[in-house]
Design an enzyme around this catalytic site. Structure first.
Site, PDB file in Angstrom:
ATOM      1  CE  LYS A  74      -3.223   2.556   3.037  1.00 56.87           C
ATOM      2  NZ  LYS A  74      -4.140   2.477   4.192  1.00 56.87           N
TER       3      LYS A  74
ATOM      4  CG  ASP B 214      -5.559   7.832   4.752  1.00 54.97           C
ATOM      5  OD1 ASP B 214      -6.472   8.472   4.174  1.00 54.97           O
ATOM      6  OD2 ASP B 214      -5.761   6.785   5.406  1.00 54.97           O
TER       7      ASP B 214
ATOM      8  CE  LYS C 237      -6.717   8.346   8.138  1.00 56.07           C
ATOM      9  NZ  LYS C 237      -7.408   7.235   8.773  1.00 56.07           N
TER      10      LYS C 237
ATOM     11  CG  ASP D  52      -1.957   5.103   5.111  1.00 55.43           C
ATOM     12  OD1 ASP D  52      -1.788   4.081   5.788  1.00 55.43           O
ATOM     13  OD2 ASP D  52      -3.049   5.418   4.585  1.00 55.43           O
TER      14      ASP D  52
ATOM     15  CG  ASP E 239     -10.055   7.260   6.615  1.00 58.24           C
ATOM     16  OD1 ASP E 239      -8.953   7.265   6.027  1.00 58.24           O
ATOM     17  OD2 ASP E 239     -10.187   7.367   7.850  1.00 58.24           O
TER      18      ASP E 239
ATOM     19  CD  GLU F 164      -6.641   5.220   2.438  1.00 57.03           C
ATOM     20  OE1 GLU F 164      -7.651   5.307   3.144  1.00 57.03           O
ATOM     21  OE2 GLU F 164      -5.511   4.953   2.897  1.00 57.03           O
TER      22      GLU F 164
ATOM     23  NE  ARG G  65     -10.846  -1.253   3.265  1.00 55.41           N
ATOM     24  CZ  ARG G  65     -11.438  -1.466   4.430  1.00 55.41           C
ATOM     25  NH1 ARG G  65     -12.555  -2.173   4.489  1.00 55.41           N
ATOM     26  NH2 ARG G  65     -10.915  -0.980   5.537  1.00 55.41           N
TER      27      ARG G  65
HETATM   28  N1  BES Z   1      -4.403   4.352   6.971  1.00 61.20           N
HETATM   29  C1  BES Z   1      -5.545   3.995   7.712  1.00 61.20           C
HETATM   30  C2  BES Z   1      -5.278   2.918   8.764  1.00 61.20           C
HETATM   31  C3  BES Z   1      -4.357   3.280   9.905  1.00 61.20           C
HETATM   32  C4  BES Z   1      -4.869   3.674  11.123  1.00 61.20           C
HETATM   33  C5  BES Z   1      -2.995   3.142   9.761  1.00 61.20           C
HETATM   34  C6  BES Z   1      -4.015   3.974  12.157  1.00 61.20           C
HETATM   35  C7  BES Z   1      -2.130   3.439  10.807  1.00 61.20           C
HETATM   36  C8  BES Z   1      -2.648   3.851  12.004  1.00 61.20           C
HETATM   37  C9  BES Z   1      -6.621   3.470   6.786  1.00 61.20           C
HETATM   38  O1  BES Z   1      -6.634   3.975   5.496  1.00 61.20           O
HETATM   39  C10 BES Z   1      -7.942   3.831   7.380  1.00 61.20           C
HETATM   40  O2  BES Z   1      -8.215   4.973   7.461  1.00 61.20           O
HETATM   41  N2  BES Z   1      -8.710   2.826   7.778  1.00 61.20           N
HETATM   42  C11 BES Z   1      -9.996   3.024   8.351  1.00 61.20           C
HETATM   43  C12 BES Z   1     -10.992   2.134   7.630  1.00 61.20           C
HETATM   44  C13 BES Z   1     -12.430   2.404   7.973  1.00 61.20           C
HETATM   45  C14 BES Z   1     -12.831   3.762   7.437  1.00 61.20           C
HETATM   46  C15 BES Z   1     -13.270   1.320   7.355  1.00 61.20           C
HETATM   47  C16 BES Z   1      -9.914   2.666   9.819  1.00 61.20           C
HETATM   48  O3  BES Z   1      -9.248   1.701  10.179  1.00 61.20           O
HETATM   49  O4  BES Z   1     -10.503   3.394  10.619  1.00 61.20           O
HETATM   50 ZN    ZN Z   2      -4.833   4.650   4.777  1.00 60.44          ZN
HETATM   51 MN    MN Z   3      -7.708   5.801   5.298  1.00 63.39          MN
END
Ligand code: BES
Ligand code: ZN
Ligand code: MN
Length: 520
Positions: free
Chosen positions: A271, A276, A283, A294, A353, A355, A357
Site C-alpha cells: 500500500k 491519508d 480524519k 501510510d 477513508d 482507501e 484496500r
Molecule cells: N491508513 C488507515 C489505517 C491506519 C490507522 C494506519 C491507524 C495506521 C494507524 C486506513 O486507510 C484507514 O483509514 N482505515 C480506516 C478504515 C475504515 C474507514 C473502514 C480505519 O481503520 O478506521
Molecule cells: Zn490509509
Molecule cells: Mn484511510
C-alpha cells in the site's frame, strides 16, 4: 543519516585501539555471571574487578541490560581512546537476545564514533546476524534539521574475536542488507509528504531498481486509465500529485540456468498512500497526524526488492507499488461513488477513508490475472482495528493457505518482527454486500477482518496472505531495535521468508482455490 559501518577482526578485543567504547558480553551462567573474551585482560589493564562492578549494579545478564564502567584516564592503556566499558547482557545468546544486545550497544554508544565488541564470540551465525541488525536499527535516525542533531550514532563497530572472518563475512553482508532494507523502509516512511508524493516514490523505486538490477515499469495516470486501474485512479483523483503504479521484477537468473526448471514466482503488493487525509470521510486531526507513513507497505516492498539478491532469494519476485495521495478537493471521490477495479470488479466507496484496500485491490487483481503467481502477499497499514486487536508490537496477518501461513509465522519468529494470524471468517463476507456494486469498501466491524475479506476477492484463488501492519508501522517508544516513530515493519520478516531455502514449500496444496469466495 547512514547505518554504521561494521568491521570484522580476528584479533582479540584487548588488541583493538581507537575505540572509545568497548563492549563485553555478560552471560547469566549457572549461579554466577560469566564475562566474554577480553574481560580478563581489560580488567587487569584497568585494575578493576569487573565482577564486583556487575555485582554493585545488580546485573543479571538479561538481554540488552547494560552495566557501564567509565574510564577516566586511558593514557596508560593500549587503547588510549577508551572512554566507556560496557558490560552487555546477552541472555541465552540466541538471536532474539543478541538483537536486543546489539540495539543496547548502539544506544549507549551514541555520541561516540567507534565501538569494539567481543559479543560475536558467543554468537552462532543467526545470533551474529541478529546482533548486527540490532546495532544498525538501534542506531537509526532521521531528520530534516538545518544543523545535525546533538548526539550522533556510532559510525563504526568493530566485531572482534571472530574465529573464521572469511565465512562470517557472508553473514555480516546478509545481515547488513536486511538491516539496510528495514532502515530504508523507515526512512521512506518518515519523509514528509510535501516531498513524498506518488511520483517521488516511483522515482525512488526506479532508482533502486536500477542499482539493484531489477526491471522496472511505472504507470502514470494516463497509463493507469488506459489499463483500467480504477481503484488507484479513484483514490488519487483528488490530489494535485497524480497516482502511480510501479512494478519491479527480480529474476534469480543463475538458478534458472542451473536447474532448467521454471522458477516459481511470488508477487508482493504494498500500500503506497503517500498521505491519508481520509478524503471526504475526513480524519480528525489527531488521527491524521502520522499519515505520511501510510505508504509503509510500499516502502517495505521497495526495500525488500532491493535486498533479494543479497539474501540469496531463489524465486522470481515481482513487487507492485500502487501509490496515491488520499486528498480532499473538488475532484476527490465522494461517499457513494462506484469505481471499477482492474479486471472489472466494482466497489461502492461508502467511506473514502477505506482507501488502502481500493489501491491494493487493483494490484492484487493485476497480479492474479497477468502474473498467475505461486503466491501473492500484500502488506499495508490498513486498519485501525488491527491496532486495537494486537497493540503496537505484533503485526497481524491473514492467509488462505496453511503452508504460506506457516512460512510467514516462522519468518516472523526468526526475524524479530512478530506476526499473529487472524481468521478470514467467511460468515462476515455478506457484510461486504452493496446495493449497487460488487462490494462495499467499508463493511464495518470487525474492521480488520472485513478489510481482509474485501481483498480476498481480488486474489482470485491464488495462495495469498495479507499483512496488516497498521498496528506496528509506528513505535511509540525507543525499545530494543525499534526507534520511536516509523518501524519499517515487514522488511525483515519478508526477507527472512524470501531468503529461506524453500519459501513456497507446501504452498498451493491446502486448497486455497476451493476456499476462496466466488468472484462476483
Ligand atoms: N491508513 C488507515 C489505517 C491506519 C490507522 C494506519 C491507524 C495506521 C494507524 C486506513 O486507510 C484507514 O483509514 N482505515 C480506516 C478504515 C475504515 C474507514 C473502514 C480505519 O481503520 O478506521
Ligand atoms: Zn490509509
Ligand atoms: Mn484511510
Amino acid at each position: 543519516m547512514a547505518p554504521p559501518d561494521i568491521a570484522l577482526a580476528d584479533s582479540a578485543l584487548g588488541e583493538v585501539t581507537g575505540a572509545e567504547i568497548v563492549a563485553l558480553p555478560v552471560l547469566p551462567g549457572d549461579g554466577a555471571l560469566l564475562l566474554g573474551p577480553g574481560a580478563e585482560a581489560l580488567a587487569e589493564e584497568l585494575g578493576v574487578d569487573l565482577f564486583t562492578v556487575l555485582d554493585i549494579h545488580r546485573a543479571t545478564g538479561k538481554p540488552g541490560e547494560v552495566t557501564e564502567h567509565v574510564v577516566l584516564d586511558a593514557a596508560n592503556l593500549r587503547n588510549t581512546s577508551l572512554v566507556k566499558l560496557l558490560l552487555v547482557g546477552v541472555g541465552d545468546a540466541g538471536p532474539a537476545a543478541l538483537r536486543r544486545a546489539g540495539a543496547a550497544l548502539a544506544r549507549r554508544g551514541k555520541g561516540h564514533v567507534t565501538a569494539a565488541t567481543s559479543v560475536p564470540a558467543v554468537a552462532d551465525d543467526d545470533g551474529l546476524a541478529a546482533f548486527i541488525e540490532g546495532i544498525v536499527l538501534g542506531s537509526f535516525g532521521f531528520h530534516r534539521r538545518s544543523t545535525p542533531p546533538p548526539t550522533l550514532p556510532l559510525e563504526q563497530v568493530v566485531l572482534t574475536d571472530l574465529v573464521d572472518t572469511g565465512v562470517r563475512r557472508n553473514v555480516v553482508e546478509r545481515a547488513m542488507a536486511v538491516a539496510g532494507a528495514a532502515w530504508l523502509a523507515r526512512t521512506l516512511a518518515l519523509v514528509p509528504s510535501n516531498e513524498k508524493n506518488p511520483a517521488w516514490l516511483a522515482e525512488r523505486a526506479v532508482e533502486l531498481g536500477e542499482s539493484a538490477g531489477l526491471t522496472c515499469r511505472v504507470w502514470d495516470e494516463a497509463a493507469l486509465a488506459a489499463d483500467g486501474f480504477g481503484g488507484i485512479l479513484g483514490v488519487g483523483q483528488g490530489s494535485q500529485t497524480p497516482p502511480r503504479l510501479v512494478r519491479l521484477d527480480y529474476n534469480p537468473a543463475k538458478i534458472r540456468r542451473k536447474t532448467g526448471r521454471r522458477v516459481p514466482h511470488i508477487v508482493l503488493v504494498g500500500k503506497g498512500i503517500t498521505f491519508d487525509t481520509g478524503g471526504y470521510s475526513l480524519k480528525p486531526a489527531d488521527a491524521m497526524a502520522n499519515m505520511k507513513r501510510d505508504m509503509t507497505g510500499a516502502g517495505v516492498v521497495l526495500a525488500v526488492m532491493g535486498a533479494l539478491a543479497a539474501v540469496g532469494c531463489r524465486v522470481k519476485v515481482t513487487g507492485l507499488l500502487p501509490c496515491a495521495e488520499n486528498a480532499v478537493s473538488g475532484q476527490a471521490l465522494r461517499p457513494g461513488d462506484v469505481i471499477t477495479h482492474y479486471g472489472g470488479r466494482t466497489t461502492e466507496v461508502t467511506n473514502t477513508d477505506a482507501e488502502g484496500r481500493l489501491v491494493l485491490a487493483d494490484g492484487l487483481a493485476y497480479a492474479a490475472k497477468e502474473l498467475r503467481p505461486s503466491a501473492l502477499v500484500d502488506i499495508a497499514t490498513l486498519t485501525g482495528a488491527m491496532k486495537v486487536a494486537l497493540g503496537m508490537r505484533t503485526g497481524g496477518y491473514f492467509a488462505n493457505d496453511e503452508a504460506l501461513a506457516g512460512q510467514l509465522r516462522a519468518a516472523g519468529e526468526q526475524s524479530g518482527e512478530a506476526l499473529w494470524r487472524m481468521p478470514l471468517v467467511s460468515d462476515y463476507d455478506e457484510r461486504l454486500t452493496s446495493k449497487v456494486a460488487d462490494a462495499d469498501n467499508a463493511a464495518g466491524s470487525p474492521g480488520a477482518i472485513t478489510a481482509a475479506l474485501f481483498l480476498q476477492h481480488f486474489a482470485a484463488g491464488v495462495p495469498w496472505a495479507h499483512l496488516d501492519v497498521a498496528s506496528v508501522g509506528d513505535s511509540p517508544v525507543d525499545a530494543f531495535e525499534w526507534t520511536s516513530g516509523a518501524t519499517g515493519f515487514g522488511a525483515r520478516v519478508l526477507l527472512a521468508w524470501l531468503g529461506s531455502d524453500d519459501p513456497l514449500a507446501g504452498v498451493g496444496t491446502s486448497g486455497a482455490l476451493e476456499k476462496t469466495p466466488e468472484k462476483g
